[in-house]
Design a protein around this motif. Structure first.
Motif, PDB file in Angstrom:
ATOM      1  N   LYS A 210     -21.978 -59.704  73.252  1.00  0.00           N
ATOM      2  CA  LYS A 210     -21.826 -58.896  74.461  1.00  0.00           C
ATOM      3  C   LYS A 210     -22.018 -59.843  75.631  1.00  0.00           C
ATOM      4  O   LYS A 210     -23.112 -60.366  75.842  1.00  0.00           O
ATOM      5  CB  LYS A 210     -22.856 -57.770  74.497  1.00  0.00           C
ATOM      6  N   MET A 211     -20.941 -60.099  76.370  1.00  0.00           N
ATOM      7  CA  MET A 211     -20.953 -61.086  77.444  1.00  0.00           C
ATOM      8  C   MET A 211     -21.153 -60.364  78.768  1.00  0.00           C
ATOM      9  O   MET A 211     -20.313 -59.560  79.178  1.00  0.00           O
ATOM     10  CB  MET A 211     -19.664 -61.894  77.410  1.00  0.00           C
ATOM     11  N   ILE A 212     -22.265 -60.643  79.423  1.00  0.00           N
ATOM     12  CA  ILE A 212     -22.723 -59.844  80.554  1.00  0.00           C
ATOM     13  C   ILE A 212     -22.732 -60.694  81.825  1.00  0.00           C
ATOM     14  O   ILE A 212     -23.287 -61.798  81.851  1.00  0.00           O
ATOM     15  CB  ILE A 212     -24.133 -59.282  80.277  1.00  0.00           C
ATOM     16  N   ASP A 213     -22.119 -60.158  82.889  1.00  0.00           N
ATOM     17  CA  ASP A 213     -22.130 -60.823  84.185  1.00  0.00           C
ATOM     18  C   ASP A 213     -23.396 -60.459  84.960  1.00  0.00           C
ATOM     19  O   ASP A 213     -24.141 -59.557  84.578  1.00  0.00           O
ATOM     20  CB  ASP A 213     -20.902 -60.400  85.002  1.00  0.00           C
ATOM     21  N   ARG A 214     -23.611 -61.147  86.070  1.00  0.00           N
ATOM     22  CA  ARG A 214     -24.782 -60.891  86.906  1.00  0.00           C
ATOM     23  C   ARG A 214     -24.764 -59.499  87.525  1.00  0.00           C
ATOM     24  O   ARG A 214     -25.813 -58.980  87.902  1.00  0.00           O
ATOM     25  CB  ARG A 214     -24.885 -61.962  87.995  1.00  0.00           C
ATOM     26  N   ASP A 215     -23.583 -58.917  87.667  1.00  0.00           N
ATOM     27  CA  ASP A 215     -23.506 -57.553  88.190  1.00  0.00           C
ATOM     28  C   ASP A 215     -23.610 -56.502  87.083  1.00  0.00           C
ATOM     29  O   ASP A 215     -23.367 -55.313  87.308  1.00  0.00           O
ATOM     30  CB  ASP A 215     -22.216 -57.355  88.986  1.00  0.00           C
ATOM     31  N   GLU A 216     -23.946 -56.953  85.866  1.00  0.00           N
ATOM     32  CA  GLU A 216     -24.145 -56.113  84.681  1.00  0.00           C
ATOM     33  C   GLU A 216     -22.842 -55.579  84.077  1.00  0.00           C
ATOM     34  O   GLU A 216     -22.870 -54.773  83.156  1.00  0.00           O
ATOM     35  CB  GLU A 216     -25.098 -54.942  84.958  1.00  0.00           C
ATOM     36  N   SER A 217     -21.689 -55.978  84.602  1.00  0.00           N
ATOM     37  CA  SER A 217     -20.447 -55.676  83.894  1.00  0.00           C
ATOM     38  C   SER A 217     -20.404 -56.521  82.632  1.00  0.00           C
ATOM     39  O   SER A 217     -21.018 -57.595  82.562  1.00  0.00           O
ATOM     40  CB  SER A 217     -19.230 -55.957  84.776  1.00  0.00           C
ATOM     41  N   PHE A 218     -19.700 -56.062  81.623  1.00  0.00           N
ATOM     42  CA  PHE A 218     -19.737 -56.774  80.346  1.00  0.00           C
ATOM     43  C   PHE A 218     -18.465 -56.527  79.555  1.00  0.00           C
ATOM     44  O   PHE A 218     -17.677 -55.621  79.852  1.00  0.00           O
ATOM     45  CB  PHE A 218     -20.952 -56.335  79.511  1.00  0.00           C
ATOM     46  N   SER A 219     -18.274 -57.326  78.539  1.00  0.00           N
ATOM     47  CA  SER A 219     -17.203 -57.141  77.569  1.00  0.00           C
ATOM     48  C   SER A 219     -17.665 -57.725  76.244  1.00  0.00           C
ATOM     49  O   SER A 219     -18.633 -58.489  76.196  1.00  0.00           O
ATOM     50  CB  SER A 219     -15.915 -57.815  78.024  1.00  0.00           C
ATOM     51  N   TYR A 220     -16.975 -57.337  75.170  1.00  0.00           N
ATOM     52  CA  TYR A 220     -17.357 -57.791  73.837  1.00  0.00           C
ATOM     53  C   TYR A 220     -16.378 -58.843  73.319  1.00  0.00           C
ATOM     54  O   TYR A 220     -15.171 -58.805  73.611  1.00  0.00           O
ATOM     55  CB  TYR A 220     -17.382 -56.625  72.854  1.00  0.00           C
ATOM     56  N   SER A 221     -16.897 -59.746  72.527  1.00  0.00           N
ATOM     57  CA  SER A 221     -16.048 -60.699  71.824  1.00  0.00           C
ATOM     58  C   SER A 221     -15.433 -60.022  70.607  1.00  0.00           C
ATOM     59  O   SER A 221     -15.763 -58.873  70.281  1.00  0.00           O
ATOM     60  CB  SER A 221     -16.875 -61.900  71.363  1.00  0.00           C
ATOM     61  N   SER A 222     -14.571 -60.733  69.933  1.00  0.00           N
ATOM     62  CA  SER A 222     -14.110 -60.272  68.621  1.00  0.00           C
ATOM     63  C   SER A 222     -15.261 -60.354  67.622  1.00  0.00           C
ATOM     64  O   SER A 222     -16.276 -61.011  67.872  1.00  0.00           O
ATOM     65  CB  SER A 222     -12.939 -61.131  68.135  1.00  0.00           C
ATOM     66  N   ILE A 223     -15.105 -59.680  66.505  1.00  0.00           N
ATOM     67  CA  ILE A 223     -16.153 -59.620  65.486  1.00  0.00           C
ATOM     68  C   ILE A 223     -15.970 -60.764  64.490  1.00  0.00           C
ATOM     69  O   ILE A 223     -14.851 -61.079  64.090  1.00  0.00           O
ATOM     70  CB  ILE A 223     -16.110 -58.264  64.757  1.00  0.00           C
ATOM     71  N   ARG A 224     -17.076 -61.366  64.107  1.00  0.00           N
ATOM     72  CA  ARG A 224     -17.070 -62.370  63.050  1.00  0.00           C
ATOM     73  C   ARG A 224     -17.930 -61.863  61.894  1.00  0.00           C
ATOM     74  O   ARG A 224     -18.862 -61.078  62.095  1.00  0.00           O
ATOM     75  CB  ARG A 224     -17.629 -63.702  63.562  1.00  0.00           C
ATOM     76  N   SER A 225     -17.625 -62.306  60.695  1.00  0.00           N
ATOM     77  CA  SER A 225     -18.356 -61.820  59.527  1.00  0.00           C
ATOM     78  C   SER A 225     -18.724 -62.961  58.603  1.00  0.00           C
ATOM     79  O   SER A 225     -18.051 -63.997  58.561  1.00  0.00           O
ATOM     80  CB  SER A 225     -17.520 -60.790  58.758  1.00  0.00           C
ATOM     81  N   VAL A 226     -19.826 -62.776  57.873  1.00  0.00           N
ATOM     82  CA  VAL A 226     -20.244 -63.725  56.846  1.00  0.00           C
ATOM     83  C   VAL A 226     -21.013 -62.935  55.798  1.00  0.00           C
ATOM     84  O   VAL A 226     -21.781 -62.028  56.124  1.00  0.00           O
ATOM     85  CB  VAL A 226     -21.103 -64.864  57.450  1.00  0.00           C
ATOM     86  N   ALA A 227     -20.757 -63.259  54.541  1.00  0.00           N
ATOM     87  CA  ALA A 227     -21.373 -62.511  53.439  1.00  0.00           C
ATOM     88  C   ALA A 227     -22.523 -63.309  52.833  1.00  0.00           C
ATOM     89  O   ALA A 227     -22.432 -64.530  52.665  1.00  0.00           O
ATOM     90  CB  ALA A 227     -20.336 -62.197  52.371  1.00  0.00           C
TER      91      ALA A 227
END
Length: 410
Positions: free
Chosen positions: A308-325
């Motif tokens: 979850k990538m968050i800016d100083r103004d608290e706006s945000f966006s998500y990266s793609s998902i990565r997985s490991v078993a």
């Protein structure tokens, strides 16, 4: 102003607010939210210089055309991530199905037609001619749900436009069939379809094209998922396991403006996410920056991670998902043994137990408890009514692995 006039104005305000808010509920897209185009089962092809902003993929089918096509995002084909996206696409489609119709429309849309936030239903295969205007009514948050019981064809140069505070995030099309955009059509919103998606020459999709089944065919198009834009330019994000059964996350950025922090999130299901920790961002940078985080205690099975990538103004966006078993030896004890009336199961994490079953020596199931919803199974088993004898305890985890223990019942 008279009391009667005040009463009438109040009633108009209430009715207008109800029409905007309605009972419509936006579906949860889960892992599919970052995708511009995805099919659960079908070929994914492009035969021209298509440009897609957002993630793309198929969970079952051939994948061709990239390059020459360009993807500004991730591509997943028949892997662990695409499997989760397929589940979430189906779930989102199903969430729209029971929502009742507020307005029934004819099967021809457009030609200057104006719709306000509501749930609309079209009874069969439909067409879009000219311009369809989605008017938000000047109130933020109004949701448009357009349910079509059949295919939808957008004719050449047709368009969907948003006005008066209508938001692309709140426009959903449930299409019980295929979607076809003819040449130079411009379509907006999130499509949840049950058939093929085809975009002809120079047509554009602003939003998402997600389908539970069917091929996706592109022909020199522009497809943009605006939510795929990130607060930072993320150039890589990987998750690997080390020899000590830890998950090592690493990512790099090439540009940061006003960025504040990265929140590392983890899930075993793709539905419920928890925060593992926070990594401080550089804030302002035009150079490559590298970051890392270690999950010291990953779960047994397939672990999903996102940023979850968050800016100083608290706006945000998500990266793609990565997985490991991970295949981790887990503690599993059942006592007392022999038992009289109550058994206690002791494991590392009861939330990871899906089912507990007791079979007698003939294989007959004598006791079974299965998890429903998010509530954990009880670790205590009432066996006082079981006949005396030897039983095989079968314990099924959320990952599908089965462990077996024997107990003696007096």
């Amino acid at each position: 102003m008279s009391r009667l006039l005040l009463l009438v104005l109040s009633m108009v305000t209430v009715v207008s607010f109800a029409n905007v808010c309605g009972a419509q509920v936006a579906p949860d897209l889960g892992a599919a939210s970052s995708y511009a185009l995805f099919t659960n089962a079908g070929a994914f092809t492009s035969d021209g210089a298509t440009v897609v902003t957002g993630d793309i993929g198929t969970n079952a089918g051939a994948f061709t055309g990239f390059p020459v096509g360009v993807v500004i995002g991730e591509t997943h084909v028949a892997d662990l991530v695409s499997a989760q996206v397929a589940l979430d696409v189906s779930a989102a489609y199903d969430e729209l199905t029971p929502q009742s119709c507020d307005v029934v429309l004819g099967t021809t849309l457009g030609n200057g037609q104006v719709l306000t936030p509501n749930v609309y239903c079209l009874g069969g295969a439909s067409t879009l001619n000219g311009n369809l205007i989605l008017n938000g009514g000047g109130v933020a948050g109004g949701i448009f749900i357009i349910k079509i019981n059949g295919a939808l064809s957008a004719n050449a140069f047709s368009s969907v436009t948003l006005t008066n505070m209508a938001s692309l995030d709140n426009v959903y099309w449930q299409i019980n069939g295929r979607l076809d955009l003819a040449a130079s059509a411009v379509f907006r919103g999130t499509v949840l379809a049950a058939g093929a998606i085809e975009l002809m020459d120079a047509s554009s999709l602003i939003g998402r094209g997600l389908t539970t089944a069917g091929a996706i065919s592109l022909h020199t198009n522009i497809v943009t998922n605006p939510q795929a834009a990130l607060p930072v330019t993320l150039t890589s994000f990987t998750v690997k396991k080390d020899e000590g059964q830890k998950a090592i996350l690493s990512w790099t950025t090439t540009a940061e403006t006003n960025s504040d922090r990265f929140e590392v999130q983890h899930s075993m299901t793709g539905k419920v996410w928890k925060k593992l920790g926070t990594v401080t961002a550089n804030g302002e940078s035009s150079m490559m920056m590298s970051y890392a985080f270690t999950d010291e205690i990953p779960g047994n099975g397939n672990n999903l991670y996102r940023l979850k990538m968050i800016d100083r103004d608290e706006s945000f966006s998500y990266s793609s998902i990565r997985s490991v078993a991970f295949s981790i030896a887990v503690k599993m004890i059942i006592y007392p043994n022999p038992a009289i009336d109550l058994l206690t199961l002791e494991v590392d994490d009861m939330s990871q137990i899906r089912q507990i079953q007791l079979n007698d020596v003939t294989g007959k199931t004598m006791y079974i408890k299965a998890k429903t919803g998010l509530q954990n199974l009880s670790a205590h088993l009432d066996v006082k009514d079981l006949p005396a004898g030897i039983y095989l305890v079968r314990i099924t985890s959320e990952t599908g692995t089965v462990s077996s223990l024997k107990i003696l019942k007096h």
